[in-house]
Motif scaffolding. Structure first.
Motif, PDB file in Angstrom:
ATOM      1  N   SER A 109       0.832  -1.203   0.000  1.00  0.00           N
ATOM      2  CA  SER A 109       0.000   0.000   0.000  1.00  0.00           C
ATOM      3  C   SER A 109       0.870   1.258   0.000  1.00  0.00           C
ATOM      4  O   SER A 109       0.598   2.225  -0.736  1.00  0.00           O
ATOM      5  N   VAL A 110       1.917   1.262   0.832  1.00  0.00           N
ATOM      6  CA  VAL A 110       2.853   2.396   0.850  1.00  0.00           C
ATOM      7  C   VAL A 110       3.532   2.537  -0.510  1.00  0.00           C
ATOM      8  O   VAL A 110       3.639   3.634  -1.069  1.00  0.00           O
ATOM      9  N   ALA A 111       3.983   1.421  -1.066  1.00  0.00           N
ATOM     10  CA  ALA A 111       4.655   1.438  -2.364  1.00  0.00           C
ATOM     11  C   ALA A 111       3.708   1.899  -3.460  1.00  0.00           C
ATOM     12  O   ALA A 111       4.101   2.667  -4.363  1.00  0.00           O
ATOM     13  N   ASN A 112       2.461   1.460  -3.404  1.00  0.00           N
ATOM     14  CA  ASN A 112       1.485   1.812  -4.437  1.00  0.00           C
ATOM     15  C   ASN A 112       1.232   3.310  -4.475  1.00  0.00           C
ATOM     16  O   ASN A 112       1.157   3.921  -5.553  1.00  0.00           O
ATOM     17  N   GLU A 113       1.114   3.919  -3.297  1.00  0.00           N
ATOM     18  CA  GLU A 113       0.893   5.372  -3.253  1.00  0.00           C
ATOM     19  C   GLU A 113       2.110   6.125  -3.780  1.00  0.00           C
ATOM     20  O   GLU A 113       1.984   7.146  -4.461  1.00  0.00           O
ATOM     21  N   ALA A 114       3.304   5.621  -3.490  1.00  0.00           N
ATOM     22  CA  ALA A 114       4.523   6.292  -3.956  1.00  0.00           C
ATOM     23  C   ALA A 114       4.669   6.222  -5.467  1.00  0.00           C
ATOM     24  O   ALA A 114       5.236   7.131  -6.087  1.00  0.00           O
ATOM     25  N   LEU A 115       4.156   5.147  -6.073  1.00  0.00           N
ATOM     26  CA  LEU A 115       4.317   4.948  -7.516  1.00  0.00           C
ATOM     27  C   LEU A 115       3.121   5.431  -8.331  1.00  0.00           C
ATOM     28  O   LEU A 115       3.184   5.415  -9.569  1.00  0.00           O
ATOM     29  N   ARG A 116       2.074   5.876  -7.654  1.00  0.00           N
ATOM     30  CA  ARG A 116       0.848   6.249  -8.354  1.00  0.00           C
ATOM     31  C   ARG A 116       1.111   7.324  -9.413  1.00  0.00           C
ATOM     32  O   ARG A 116       1.714   8.356  -9.133  1.00  0.00           O
ATOM     33  N   GLY A 117       0.632   7.075 -10.619  1.00  0.00           N
ATOM     34  CA  GLY A 117       0.751   8.044 -11.710  1.00  0.00           C
ATOM     35  C   GLY A 117       2.048   7.979 -12.497  1.00  0.00           C
ATOM     36  O   GLY A 117       2.177   8.648 -13.522  1.00  0.00           O
ATOM     37  N   LEU A 118       3.021   7.180 -12.057  1.00  0.00           N
ATOM     38  CA  LEU A 118       4.298   7.083 -12.777  1.00  0.00           C
ATOM     39  C   LEU A 118       4.182   6.128 -13.954  1.00  0.00           C
ATOM     40  O   LEU A 118       3.470   5.124 -13.886  1.00  0.00           O
ATOM     41  N   SER A 119       4.894   6.414 -15.025  1.00  0.00           N
ATOM     42  CA  SER A 119       4.890   5.539 -16.193  1.00  0.00           C
ATOM     43  C   SER A 119       5.675   4.265 -15.899  1.00  0.00           C
ATOM     44  O   SER A 119       6.511   4.228 -14.978  1.00  0.00           O
ATOM     45  N   ALA A 120       5.429   3.227 -16.704  1.00  0.00           N
ATOM     46  CA  ALA A 120       6.143   1.964 -16.515  1.00  0.00           C
ATOM     47  C   ALA A 120       7.644   2.146 -16.695  1.00  0.00           C
ATOM     48  O   ALA A 120       8.450   1.552 -15.962  1.00  0.00           O
ATOM     49  N   SER A 121       8.043   2.993 -17.643  1.00  0.00           N
ATOM     50  CA  SER A 121       9.479   3.216 -17.868  1.00  0.00           C
ATOM     51  C   SER A 121      10.124   3.910 -16.675  1.00  0.00           C
ATOM     52  O   SER A 121      11.253   3.580 -16.280  1.00  0.00           O
ATOM     53  N   ARG A 122       9.413   4.856 -16.060  1.00  0.00           N
ATOM     54  CA  ARG A 122       9.944   5.536 -14.874  1.00  0.00           C
ATOM     55  C   ARG A 122      10.050   4.556 -13.712  1.00  0.00           C
ATOM     56  O   ARG A 122      11.022   4.597 -12.930  1.00  0.00           O
ATOM     57  N   VAL A 123       9.059   3.668 -13.589  1.00  0.00           N
ATOM     58  CA  VAL A 123       9.096   2.677 -12.512  1.00  0.00           C
ATOM     59  C   VAL A 123      10.280   1.733 -12.700  1.00  0.00           C
ATOM     60  O   VAL A 123      10.972   1.385 -11.735  1.00  0.00           O
ATOM     61  N   ARG A 124      10.542   1.329 -13.932  1.00  0.00           N
ATOM     62  CA  ARG A 124      11.689   0.450 -14.191  1.00  0.00           C
ATOM     63  C   ARG A 124      12.998   1.126 -13.789  1.00  0.00           C
ATOM     64  O   ARG A 124      13.893   0.499 -13.225  1.00  0.00           O
ATOM     65  N   GLU A 125      13.114   2.394 -14.092  1.00  0.00           N
ATOM     66  CA  GLU A 125      14.364   3.111 -13.837  1.00  0.00           C
ATOM     67  C   GLU A 125      14.540   3.454 -12.357  1.00  0.00           C
ATOM     68  O   GLU A 125      15.617   3.246 -11.782  1.00  0.00           O
ATOM     69  N   ASP A 126      13.502   4.004 -11.737  1.00  0.00           N
ATOM     70  CA  ASP A 126      13.645   4.566 -10.394  1.00  0.00           C
ATOM     71  C   ASP A 126      12.737   3.939  -9.355  1.00  0.00           C
ATOM     72  O   ASP A 126      12.740   4.358  -8.188  1.00  0.00           O
ATOM     73  N   GLY A 127      11.925   2.949  -9.748  1.00  0.00           N
ATOM     74  CA  GLY A 127      10.904   2.410  -8.847  1.00  0.00           C
ATOM     75  C   GLY A 127      11.454   1.853  -7.550  1.00  0.00           C
ATOM     76  O   GLY A 127      10.883   2.082  -6.478  1.00  0.00           O
ATOM     77  N   VAL A 128      12.567   1.125  -7.627  1.00  0.00           N
ATOM     78  CA  VAL A 128      13.114   0.502  -6.416  1.00  0.00           C
ATOM     79  C   VAL A 128      13.500   1.560  -5.396  1.00  0.00           C
ATOM     80  O   VAL A 128      13.163   1.463  -4.210  1.00  0.00           O
ATOM     81  N   GLU A 129      14.182   2.610  -5.828  1.00  0.00           N
ATOM     82  CA  GLU A 129      14.617   3.655  -4.902  1.00  0.00           C
ATOM     83  C   GLU A 129      13.435   4.476  -4.398  1.00  0.00           C
ATOM     84  O   GLU A 129      13.382   4.856  -3.212  1.00  0.00           O
ATOM     85  N   ILE A 130      12.459   4.743  -5.271  1.00  0.00           N
ATOM     86  CA  ILE A 130      11.264   5.483  -4.844  1.00  0.00           C
ATOM     87  C   ILE A 130      10.521   4.713  -3.759  1.00  0.00           C
ATOM     88  O   ILE A 130      10.103   5.280  -2.733  1.00  0.00           O
ATOM     89  N   VAL A 131      10.367   3.421  -3.965  1.00  0.00           N
ATOM     90  CA  VAL A 131       9.663   2.590  -2.980  1.00  0.00           C
ATOM     91  C   VAL A 131      10.461   2.488  -1.687  1.00  0.00           C
ATOM     92  O   VAL A 131       9.907   2.582  -0.590  1.00  0.00           O
ATOM     93  N   ARG A 132      11.779   2.342  -1.797  1.00  0.00           N
ATOM     94  CA  ARG A 132      12.613   2.247  -0.598  1.00  0.00           C
ATOM     95  C   ARG A 132      12.475   3.506   0.257  1.00  0.00           C
ATOM     96  O   ARG A 132      12.316   3.428   1.481  1.00  0.00           O
ATOM     97  N   GLN A 133      12.515   4.667  -0.365  1.00  0.00           N
ATOM     98  CA  GLN A 133      12.397   5.923   0.384  1.00  0.00           C
ATOM     99  C   GLN A 133      11.010   6.064   1.007  1.00  0.00           C
ATOM    100  O   GLN A 133      10.874   6.531   2.146  1.00  0.00           O
ATOM    101  N   ALA A 134       9.971   5.640   0.259  1.00  0.00           N
ATOM    102  CA  ALA A 134       8.607   5.732   0.785  1.00  0.00           C
ATOM    103  C   ALA A 134       8.424   4.811   1.985  1.00  0.00           C
ATOM    104  O   ALA A 134       7.788   5.186   2.980  1.00  0.00           O
ATOM    105  N   LEU A 135       8.971   3.617   1.913  1.00  0.00           N
ATOM    106  CA  LEU A 135       8.869   2.681   3.032  1.00  0.00           C
ATOM    107  C   LEU A 135       9.618   3.210   4.257  1.00  0.00           C
ATOM    108  O   LEU A 135       9.144   3.065   5.393  1.00  0.00           O
ATOM    109  N   PHE A 136      10.775   3.828   4.025  1.00  0.00           N
ATOM    110  CA  PHE A 136      11.557   4.374   5.137  1.00  0.00           C
ATOM    111  C   PHE A 136      10.801   5.501   5.842  1.00  0.00           C
ATOM    112  O   PHE A 136      10.865   5.643   7.067  1.00  0.00           O
ATOM    113  N   ARG A 137      10.042   6.295   5.081  1.00  0.00           N
ATOM    114  CA  ARG A 137       9.298   7.417   5.660  1.00  0.00           C
ATOM    115  C   ARG A 137       8.005   6.964   6.338  1.00  0.00           C
ATOM    116  O   ARG A 137       7.398   7.748   7.081  1.00  0.00           O
ATOM    117  N   SER A 138       7.573   5.745   6.083  1.00  0.00           N
ATOM    118  CA  SER A 138       6.296   5.272   6.623  1.00  0.00           C
ATOM    119  C   SER A 138       6.421   4.953   8.115  1.00  0.00           C
ATOM    120  O   SER A 138       7.265   4.149   8.531  1.00  0.00           O
TER     121      SER A 138
END
Length: 321
Positions: A109-138
């Motif tokens: 759920s935390v990861a889903n909100e962090a990735l909402r609206g991002l393109s598949a190509s953006r998720v491939r490139e930066d998704g892991v780091e975006i999700v990691r930062q979102a989980l750390f802030r949760s």
């Protein structure tokens, strides 16, 4: 003589494969060879059926209407379909049940909100780091880490589950996004969210890597022999049934561990949830409560069958767009 020697050398691997015995964990070499021609042909065929984002069944458990929503865990169309189904029953929604456990649901759920609206190509490139930062802030994830005795001081400390990382980088999709969308839609209308928590237990004696390889090859070939052009991201009924049948034929133990046993646990969980809702506040049949159950599509046939034992079906299993 040279021709005979060449034929012998060429056929030796095939003969050796044919002699390999099968087991409960995987097929025999002969089973693989039997499915090899049709399996390879099916792998290059275009799918005969349309791409379906969900596979649904509607039935009654006592006075409660149960809507099973079968999804693909790494398909964004499935995530949209799950949210739509929950929202379409918002006026009488009693609860939403999801396949995973509560900790996994919090994570996706935390990861889903962090990735909402991002393109598949953006998720491939930066998704892991975006999700990691979102989980750390949760705060919820921080509390889970503290309870586990591993408080997080830096984002780099947070281990990313391999399944999430793999699909983010390969598919540009979040594993379990459909469960996060369904629970978010349920929360928006004040409905209860229940986790069916089907984490499978490890077998007492894990199969060897060779057995796992044989099982994967056998199931892959058999599924495509049964459903040419099989698309694993589609929830088309024929493809779901072919995948389940292939697993049952080629690796019965894996079918029990990954399909049959989870189906049984989830069906029991749904029954208990329906009993609780029915006991809370009896209502007229015209305004019966509804429960939406979001699970992987391969669990829909088994859960439907188990729930129908002693109950009355209102609709057969069918595909929905």
């Amino acid at each position: 003589m040279r021709l005979a020697r060449g034929v012998a050398v060429a056929t030796a691997p095939v003969a050796a494969l044919a002699c390999l015995p099968g087991s409960d964990e995987g097929p025999s070499g002969l089973q693989i060879l039997r499915n090899l021609p049709m399996g390879l042909l099916g792998a290059i065929r275009r799918p005969l059926s349309h791409h379906a984002p969900s596979l649904c069944a509607s039935l009654k458990v006592g006075p409660v209407d149960v809507i099973l929503c079968g999804t693909c865990h790494v398909n964004s169309d499935s995530a949209s379909a799950a949210r739509h189904i929950v929202e379409s029953h918002a006026d009488r929604l009693g609860a939403v049940a999801v396949e995973c456990d509560s900790q996994t649901l919090e994570l996706v759920s935390v990861a889903n909100e962090a990735l909402r609206g991002l393109s598949a190509s953006r998720v491939r490139e930066d998704g892991v780091e975006i999700v990691r930062q979102a989980l750390f802030r949760s705060t919820a994830i921080q509390e889970l880490a503290r309870q586990a005795g591993r408080p997080l001081v830096r984002a780099e400390q947070l281990p990313m589950p391999a399944e999430l990382s793999w699909h983010l980088q390969r598919d540009g999709a979040l594993w379990g996004g459909e469960m996060a969308e369904a629970s978010s839609a349920a929360a928006a209308v004040g409905a209860r969210v229940a986790c069916l928590g089907t984490s499978a237990r490890l077998p007492e004696r894990p199969p060897s890597l060779f057995s796992q390889l044989m099982a994967w090859v056998g199931v892959w070939l058999r599924a495509r022999a049964l459903a040419p052009g099989l698309d694993e991201s589609s929830c088309d009924e024929a493809m779901v049934n072919a995948s389940n049948e292939a697993l049952l034929e080629m690796a019965p133990a894996l079918h029990r561990r990954h399909i049959q046993d989870p189906d049984c646990r989830m069906a029991q969980g749904v029954r208990q949830l329906c009993d609780a809702l029915a006991a809370d506040a009896p209502r007229p049949a015209s305004s019966a409560k509804a429960v939406v159950v979001v699970v992987g599509a391969r669990h829909v046939p088994g859960i439907s069958r188990m729930l129908l034992e002693g109950t009355e079906s209102t609709l057969p299993v069918r595909e929905t767009d």
